[in-house]
Scaffold this active site. Structure first.
Site, short mmCIF file in Angstrom:
data_model
loop_
_atom_site.label_atom_id
_atom_site.label_comp_id
_atom_site.label_asym_id
_atom_site.label_seq_id
_atom_site.Cartn_x
_atom_site.Cartn_y
_atom_site.Cartn_z
N ARG A 1 0.84 -1.20 0.00
CA ARG A 1 0.00 0.00 0.00
C ARG A 1 0.88 1.25 0.00
NH1 ARG A 1 -4.05 0.01 4.82
NH2 ARG A 1 -5.20 -1.53 3.61
N ARG B 1 -2.08 6.64 9.78
CA ARG B 1 -2.16 6.13 8.40
C ARG B 1 -2.20 7.26 7.39
NH1 ARG B 1 -4.29 0.96 8.04
NH2 ARG B 1 -3.63 -0.23 9.85
N LYS C 1 -4.19 1.37 14.82
CA LYS C 1 -4.15 2.32 13.70
C LYS C 1 -4.84 3.64 14.07
CE LYS C 1 -6.58 -0.63 11.11
NZ LYS C 1 -7.48 -1.24 10.10
N LYS D 1 -6.35 7.30 12.16
CA LYS D 1 -6.66 7.86 10.83
C LYS D 1 -7.02 9.34 10.91
CE LYS D 1 -7.92 3.42 8.97
NZ LYS D 1 -8.94 2.55 8.36
N CYS E 1 -15.35 -2.96 -0.74
CA CYS E 1 -13.96 -3.22 -0.34
C CYS E 1 -13.40 -4.34 -1.21
CB CYS E 1 -13.91 -3.60 1.14
SG CYS E 1 -14.53 -5.27 1.43
N CYS F 1 -8.08 -10.65 0.60
CA CYS F 1 -8.18 -10.25 2.01
C CYS F 1 -8.36 -11.46 2.92
CB CYS F 1 -9.36 -9.29 2.21
SG CYS F 1 -9.50 -8.83 3.94
N CYS G 1 -16.68 -8.20 5.28
CA CYS G 1 -16.73 -8.60 6.70
C CYS G 1 -17.11 -7.35 7.49
CB CYS G 1 -15.39 -9.18 7.15
SG CYS G 1 -14.15 -7.96 7.58
N CYS H 1 -14.28 -1.67 5.68
CA CYS H 1 -13.30 -0.90 4.90
C CYS H 1 -13.96 -0.02 3.84
CB CYS H 1 -12.29 -1.84 4.26
SG CYS H 1 -11.33 -2.76 5.46
FE1 SRM Z 1 -9.35 -1.80 5.90
C1 SRM Z 1 -8.06 -4.41 7.62
C2 SRM Z 1 -8.41 -3.17 3.01
C3 SRM Z 1 -9.95 1.15 4.40
C4 SRM Z 1 -11.20 -0.80 8.63
N1 SRM Z 1 -8.34 -3.47 5.41
C5 SRM Z 1 -7.85 -4.40 6.27
C6 SRM Z 1 -6.98 -5.42 5.53
C7 SRM Z 1 -5.56 -4.93 5.56
C8 SRM Z 1 -7.11 -6.89 6.00
C9 SRM Z 1 -6.16 -7.41 7.02
O1 SRM Z 1 -5.95 -6.77 8.07
O2 SRM Z 1 -5.62 -8.49 6.78
C10 SRM Z 1 -7.59 -5.30 4.11
C11 SRM Z 1 -6.70 -5.69 2.94
C12 SRM Z 1 -7.55 -6.28 1.83
C13 SRM Z 1 -6.85 -6.43 0.55
O3 SRM Z 1 -6.74 -7.57 0.05
O4 SRM Z 1 -6.41 -5.44 -0.02
C14 SRM Z 1 -8.13 -3.90 4.15
N2 SRM Z 1 -9.10 -1.11 4.07
C15 SRM Z 1 -8.80 -1.86 2.98
C16 SRM Z 1 -8.97 -1.07 1.70
C17 SRM Z 1 -7.99 -1.44 0.61
C18 SRM Z 1 -10.43 -1.25 1.22
C19 SRM Z 1 -10.71 -0.77 -0.18
O5 SRM Z 1 -11.34 -1.55 -0.88
O6 SRM Z 1 -10.35 0.33 -0.56
C20 SRM Z 1 -8.83 0.36 2.27
C21 SRM Z 1 -7.41 0.83 2.29
C22 SRM Z 1 -7.33 2.21 2.83
C23 SRM Z 1 -5.98 2.84 2.74
O7 SRM Z 1 -5.62 3.24 1.64
O8 SRM Z 1 -5.32 2.98 3.78
C24 SRM Z 1 -9.33 0.15 3.69
N3 SRM Z 1 -10.32 -0.09 6.45
C25 SRM Z 1 -10.54 0.97 5.64
C26 SRM Z 1 -11.52 1.84 6.22
C27 SRM Z 1 -12.06 3.12 5.58
C28 SRM Z 1 -11.28 4.32 5.98
O9 SRM Z 1 -10.29 4.25 6.69
O10 SRM Z 1 -11.66 5.42 5.56
C29 SRM Z 1 -11.89 1.28 7.42
C30 SRM Z 1 -12.99 1.80 8.38
C31 SRM Z 1 -12.56 2.96 9.18
C32 SRM Z 1 -11.89 2.53 10.44
O11 SRM Z 1 -10.68 2.30 10.42
O12 SRM Z 1 -12.58 2.39 11.47
C33 SRM Z 1 -11.12 0.06 7.56
N4 SRM Z 1 -9.55 -2.47 7.82
C34 SRM Z 1 -10.42 -1.96 8.75
C35 SRM Z 1 -10.40 -2.81 9.91
C36 SRM Z 1 -11.23 -2.62 11.20
C37 SRM Z 1 -10.55 -1.73 12.15
C38 SRM Z 1 -11.23 -1.67 13.49
O13 SRM Z 1 -11.16 -0.63 14.14
O14 SRM Z 1 -11.81 -2.66 13.92
C39 SRM Z 1 -9.49 -3.86 9.62
C40 SRM Z 1 -9.10 -5.03 10.53
C41 SRM Z 1 -8.15 -4.64 11.61
O15 SRM Z 1 -7.56 -3.57 11.62
O16 SRM Z 1 -7.99 -5.48 12.49
C42 SRM Z 1 -8.99 -3.62 8.30
FE1 SF4 Z 2 -11.20 -7.36 4.10
FE2 SF4 Z 2 -13.24 -6.98 5.73
FE3 SF4 Z 2 -11.78 -4.90 4.96
FE4 SF4 Z 2 -13.35 -6.04 3.23
S1 SF4 Z 2 -14.03 -5.02 5.12
S2 SF4 Z 2 -11.21 -5.52 2.87
S3 SF4 Z 2 -13.29 -8.16 3.84
S4 SF4 Z 2 -11.08 -6.56 6.22
#
Ligand code: SRM
Ligand code: SF4
Length: 567
Positions: free
Chosen positions: A90, A159, A222, A224, A443, A449, A488, A492
């Site tokens: 990323r 981030r 993390k 943000k 997402c 993922c 899930c 995201c």
């Molecule tokens: Fe996310 C984890 C993809 C934005 C909340 N996110 C992940 C992981 C890295 C899975 C992992 O931990 O193994 C995913 C990788 C999937 C893949 O194959 O690429 C993943 N997140 C993404 C992306 C690529 C989704 C997309 O389709 O665009 C976004 C990348 C953003 C970036 O450029 O940095 C992405 N993730 C978000 C957002 C939206 C935002 O930030 O505006 C959220 C919700 C906001 C938040 O953080 O509360 C988000 N991602 C999560 C979470 C849940 C965090 C939590 O507080 O519980 C996880 C899981 C974790 O951290 O344990 C996670």
């Molecule tokens: Fe993976 Fe869940 Fe984030 Fe989708 S919402 S990219 S399934 S961690």
């Protein structure tokens, strides 16, 4: 444009939580020698296509995730082979701004190491998938040559910093984007580990602390940060840990309404975890931007939960300590109080597609990229088309928080050549059937993922085709209803602020949420759990039909659902 704070605050880390009460992740960070671990030597191991459990965790701080191809996971297991390990990389791209040279480099690296595709994310950056272990270094070095890196794109740190993408007010926007970049540079980890591991630089001996702000255990989780310029709420400021809502005057940005404690992630059947909207806690003038950032982040650093990762985000620190207490502590650390929040208004969290003239007489074109997936499809050569545009375009690209891309800062005389390329590669959004599709986010989910429970990116387009049938029946094709799907409950795609949301529970099964605010101001409500496509379409058919017949003038779908649902 640099911020000169007359009264900088003491940023030094004060890690007072006793080590024996720390979670395993905290102990790993503490013992990692500031994120070095054994990453460098692990990369040389050719026996496995993967890395050790510990290095995998540490590599996240370097913007790299180990994944495996889940489509063939069972087959590999049957054949007694290790999973088909691949890495996701990323990029750190503050405000989503990317020069044409950088775009061409991303394109080249995606073709060389990333399976001929690159993904635009919901936080305005690029992700490479499918990178094999030996290609990680060449990819990162290739990015470095284009002045890009992946530092802190993941991990327990601040981030990628977001910024409103739509430059309608060009001068203010440029100022805001520059501030987002400065804050990003200010908050990224300072360890030299990244330079040593990925660029092969020597370790430099120094008596200075290696991480003066973060200390050895970084943040509990993390964190943000995002900047938004009303009336657009494209970054979904209420979902950020720390959001800056720009307040402007005659001389540009005067300061910010500060919003704290947003977050989406939840776990099904675990009521101690939940999405939360950020609270607007007051106004600070522009010259206090670093001070307030340091104060907020240091409160989370020093009081965030380091024993239970599921409760470690800032939103829980706020709820556990109480908002009033947290605000007082931020003010104490800042050495000044917040002024009352200034008035502002949001009108949408979506993108404005097509050509728009900015106030400086230049133009920008926002291009719909379904779910941010840049690749060449049988009927649309998105990757080739954008490469061709990058070769002639004399402005920049802006990645939007809705996974689209803006071809920004176009001189009027350059429009025809861009129009011709958009037409040649079938990129213009006029092929998109509904406003709902233009307002959809999914997402990544399967197959990369590791946390996905159901499809998202690979399924939402087909589901939308079926929903478009319903929209056509009810005369709603032009209604910009927001819909978001996540594979899930982690959220995201920021689903819990969408008017319609689906989060994966199991293959083919989703939780359905309805009633989010059109500009991201209200959480939606769980409507039905664990349902498949037939039930989803049945419920949407009924709701959309009622909306078409009974809505009040100007009423948004989410507002209608809330008004007409019994609580
Ligand atoms: Fe996310 C984890 C993809 C934005 C909340 N996110 C992940 C992981 C890295 C899975 C992992 O931990 O193994 C995913 C990788 C999937 C893949 O194959 O690429 C993943 N997140 C993404 C992306 C690529 C989704 C997309 O389709 O665009 C976004 C990348 C953003 C970036 O450029 O940095 C992405 N993730 C978000 C957002 C939206 C935002 O930030 O505006 C959220 C919700 C906001 C938040 O953080 O509360 C988000 N991602 C999560 C979470 C849940 C965090 C939590 O507080 O519980 C996880 C899981 C974790 O951290 O344990 C996670
Ligand atoms: Fe993976 Fe869940 Fe984030 Fe989708 S919402 S990219 S399934 S961690």
């Amino acid at each position: 444009m640099d911020i000169q704070d007359q009264n900088p605050i003491d940023r030094s880390a004060d890690i007072s939580q006793p080590i024996d009460r720390l979670s395993a992740d905290e102990r790993l960070k503490a013992g990692s020698d500031y994120l070095r671990g054994t990453i460098a030597s692990g990369l040389l191991d050719r026996i496995s296509g993967g890395v050790t459990f510990e290095d995998n965790k540490l590599m996240k701080f370097h913007g790299i995730y180990q994944q495996d191809d889940r489509d063939i996971r069972d087959e590999r297991r049957r054949q007694k082979l290790e999973p088909a390990f691949r890495f996701m990389i990323r990029v750190r791209l503050p405000g989503g701004i990317c020069t044409t040279e950088q775009w061409l480099r991303i394109d080249e690296l995606a073709r060389a190491h990333g399976g001929d595709t690159v993904r635009l994310t919901t936080r305005q950056t690029f992700q490479f998938h499918w990178v094999v272990k030996e290609d990680i270094r060449p990819t990162i070095q290739g990015l470095h040559e284009a002045l890009l890196d992946t530092i802190a794109a993941c991990g327990d740190d601040a981030r990628g910093v977001m910024c409103t993408a739509d430059p309608r007010d060009s001068a203010v926007h440029a100022e805001l984007a520059a501030l987002a970049k400065q804050v990003s540079d200010h908050v990224i980890p300072k360890t030299h580990a990244y330079h040593e591991i990925w660029y092969g630089e020597e370790r430099v001996a120094s008596s200075e602390p290696e991480e003066p702000f973060y200390g050895p255990t970084y943040l509990p989780r993390k964190f943000k940060i995002g900047f938004v310029l009303p009336p657009s709420n494209d970054i979904d400021v209420y979902t950020q840990d720390l959001g800056f809502i720009a307040i402007t005057g005659e001389n540009g940005v005067e300061g910010f309404n500060v919003a704290i404690g947003g977050g989406m992630g939840r776990t099904d059947n675990a009521p101690t975890t939940y999405p939360r909207l950020a609270d607007v806690i007051g106004f600070v003038p522009k010259d206090r931007l670093f001070a307030v950032t340091d104060a907020v982040m240091s409160v989370q650093r020093d009081f965030g939960n380091r024993a239970d990762r599921s409760r470690a985000r800032f939103k829980y620190t706020i709820d556990d300590k109480g908002l009033k207490w947290v605000v007082r502590e931020i003010e104490r650390r800042m050495g000044s109080s917040f002024a009352p929040a200034r008035p502002f208004e949001f009108t949408s969290n979506g993108d404005r597609f097509g050509w728009h003239e900015n106030d400086n007489g230049r133009f920008s074109y926002t291009l719909f990229i379904q779910n941010g997936r840049v690749s060449n499809l049988p009927d649309q050569s998105i990757m080739d088309g954008l490469r061709a545009i990058a070769k002639v375009h004399r402005g920049v690209f802006r990645l939007t928080p809705n996974q689209n891309v803006t071809i920004a800062d176009v001189a009027p005389e350059d429009r025809p050549v861009i129009d011709a390329l958009l037409a040649e590669h079938k990129l213009a959004e006029n092929h998109v059937k509904s406003a709902m599709r233009l307002n959809a986010i999914a997402c990544v989910a399967l197959p990369t993922c590791g946390l996905a429970m159901a499809e998202a990116e690979r399924y939402l387009p087909d589901l939308l085709t079926r929903i478009e049938g319903l929209l056509a029946e009810h005369g709603l094709l032009d209604e910009p209803i927001t819909i978001r799907m996540s594979g899930c409950p982690n959220g995201c795609s920021r689903p819990y602020v969408a008017e319609i949301a689906l989060t994966g529970r199991a293959p083919g099964k989703y939780n359905l949420y309805l009633g989010g605010g059109f500009h991201g101001e209200r959480l939606n409500q769980l409507t039905r759990e664990n349902i498949g496509e037939a039930a989803i379409l049945e419920i949407l058919d009924a709701q959309l039909g009622r909306y078409a017949r009974e809505r009040q003038p100007g009423e948004r779908f989410g507002d209608f659902v809330v008004r007409t649902t019994d609580h």
